[in-house]
Write a protein that holds these residues in place. Sequence first.
Motif, short mmCIF file in Angstrom:
data_model
loop_
_atom_site.label_atom_id
_atom_site.label_comp_id
_atom_site.label_asym_id
_atom_site.label_seq_id
_atom_site.Cartn_x
_atom_site.Cartn_y
_atom_site.Cartn_z
N UNK A 103 42.91 -17.29 48.89
CA UNK A 103 42.15 -18.18 50.15
C UNK A 103 41.30 -19.63 49.50
N UNK A 104 40.26 -18.58 48.13
CA UNK A 104 40.00 -19.86 48.01
C UNK A 104 40.87 -21.50 47.72
N UNK A 105 41.68 -20.59 46.24
CA UNK A 105 42.78 -21.82 46.17
C UNK A 105 43.29 -22.25 47.46
N UNK A 106 44.48 -21.57 48.54
CA UNK A 106 44.46 -22.39 49.44
C UNK A 106 44.22 -23.19 49.93
N UNK A 107 43.03 -23.10 50.58
CA UNK A 107 41.20 -24.18 50.78
C UNK A 107 41.16 -25.57 50.22
N UNK A 108 41.36 -24.81 48.91
CA UNK A 108 40.11 -25.98 47.74
C UNK A 108 42.03 -27.10 48.16
N UNK A 109 43.29 -27.01 48.04
CA UNK A 109 44.21 -27.27 48.04
C UNK A 109 44.45 -28.09 49.46
N UNK A 110 44.18 -27.74 50.78
CA UNK A 110 44.05 -28.31 52.17
C UNK A 110 43.17 -29.64 51.70
N UNK A 111 41.43 -28.66 51.68
CA UNK A 111 40.78 -29.99 51.27
C UNK A 111 41.46 -30.72 50.61
N UNK A 118 44.77 -39.67 54.24
CA UNK A 118 43.98 -40.42 55.87
C UNK A 118 44.80 -41.14 56.09
N UNK A 119 45.06 -41.47 57.30
CA UNK A 119 46.09 -42.12 58.04
C UNK A 119 45.26 -43.64 57.92
N UNK A 120 45.94 -44.43 58.83
CA UNK A 120 47.15 -44.72 58.87
C UNK A 120 47.56 -45.14 57.13
N UNK A 121 47.30 -45.41 55.85
CA UNK A 121 47.41 -45.94 55.17
C UNK A 121 47.51 -44.68 54.06
N UNK A 122 47.42 -43.64 54.70
CA UNK A 122 48.75 -42.49 53.39
C UNK A 122 49.04 -41.41 55.06
N UNK A 123 50.04 -40.64 54.80
CA UNK A 123 49.99 -40.30 56.13
C UNK A 123 51.12 -38.81 55.26
N UNK A 124 51.39 -37.36 55.73
CA UNK A 124 51.95 -36.83 54.70
C UNK A 124 52.24 -35.81 56.23
N UNK A 125 53.35 -35.06 56.01
CA UNK A 125 54.42 -34.01 57.19
C UNK A 125 52.75 -32.95 56.49
N UNK A 126 52.32 -32.29 57.88
CA UNK A 126 51.14 -30.89 57.93
C UNK A 126 52.20 -29.91 57.54
N UNK A 127 53.53 -29.88 58.38
CA UNK A 127 54.26 -28.74 58.11
C UNK A 127 54.56 -28.39 56.50
N UNK A 128 54.64 -29.31 55.45
CA UNK A 128 55.40 -29.28 54.48
C UNK A 128 54.56 -29.19 53.66
N UNK A 129 53.42 -29.58 54.08
CA UNK A 129 51.32 -29.75 53.43
C UNK A 129 50.95 -28.06 52.88
N UNK A 130 51.56 -27.47 54.28
CA UNK A 130 51.59 -25.76 54.74
C UNK A 130 52.21 -24.92 53.87
N UNK A 131 53.60 -25.47 53.56
CA UNK A 131 54.31 -24.91 53.30
C UNK A 131 53.85 -24.52 51.81
N UNK A 132 53.99 -25.34 51.69
CA UNK A 132 53.43 -26.00 49.83
C UNK A 132 51.82 -24.63 49.95
N UNK A 133 50.92 -25.36 50.53
CA UNK A 133 50.23 -23.98 50.49
C UNK A 133 50.32 -22.44 50.26
N UNK A 134 51.29 -22.52 51.82
CA UNK A 134 51.76 -20.81 51.52
C UNK A 134 52.44 -20.26 50.49
#
Length: 196
Positions: A103-111, A118-134
């Motif tokens: 839980x703590x490791x995943x929270x750290x990655x999410x943060x 952060x948009x607009x200079x940087x965007x990433x697919x939230x689904x890809x982030x969650x897939x990686x974090x899972x």
Amino acid sequence: MAAASNGGMVLIRNLILAALVAICVSSASAATVDGVTMPNARMVQGRQLVLNGMGERTYSFLRIRIYVAALYLEHRSHDAEAILRSPETKLLNVRFLRDVSAEDARKSWRTGFANNCQPPSCTVNPAEVEEFISRVPAVHQGDNSMLLFTARGAIVTFNGRPMGDINDPHFAYVLLRTFLGPAPASPDLKQALLGL
């Protein structure tokens, strides 16, 4: 017969792991931070990488020791953005100094993703982030994680086991940005990885 078969299985397993990560340690010399020793050079997929910087990730004003990380590059650099944008092979080796819950490791990655892309200079697919974090597991003292970055993406391993391939150069860029971006969890570690 059984012994030969067993030996063959061990050989095959070792070859598969070598093919997945393709990292051979050069033991000519090494660097040490807080009792963790890393080699000054590694051979990765036929390329020699040199230690660019090595440092410790701490937490809170108490400076609780979490892990030691080392960044290897084909050519040393102190420029975070140049490193992030480079198509050259890069390796980030993380050795944990204490237990961290999933839980703590995943929270750290999410943060880390939220603060450094952060948009607009940087965007990433939230689904890809969650897939990686899972896929991020709980870690224990002594565990070792490798993040190998190439022009095609990244390969992540945990204690020598594959956690998955990232076949998206942009996502791999954002992944490394959590360590070297504008708002890393540890500015001191970022400076150390940059060799500053």
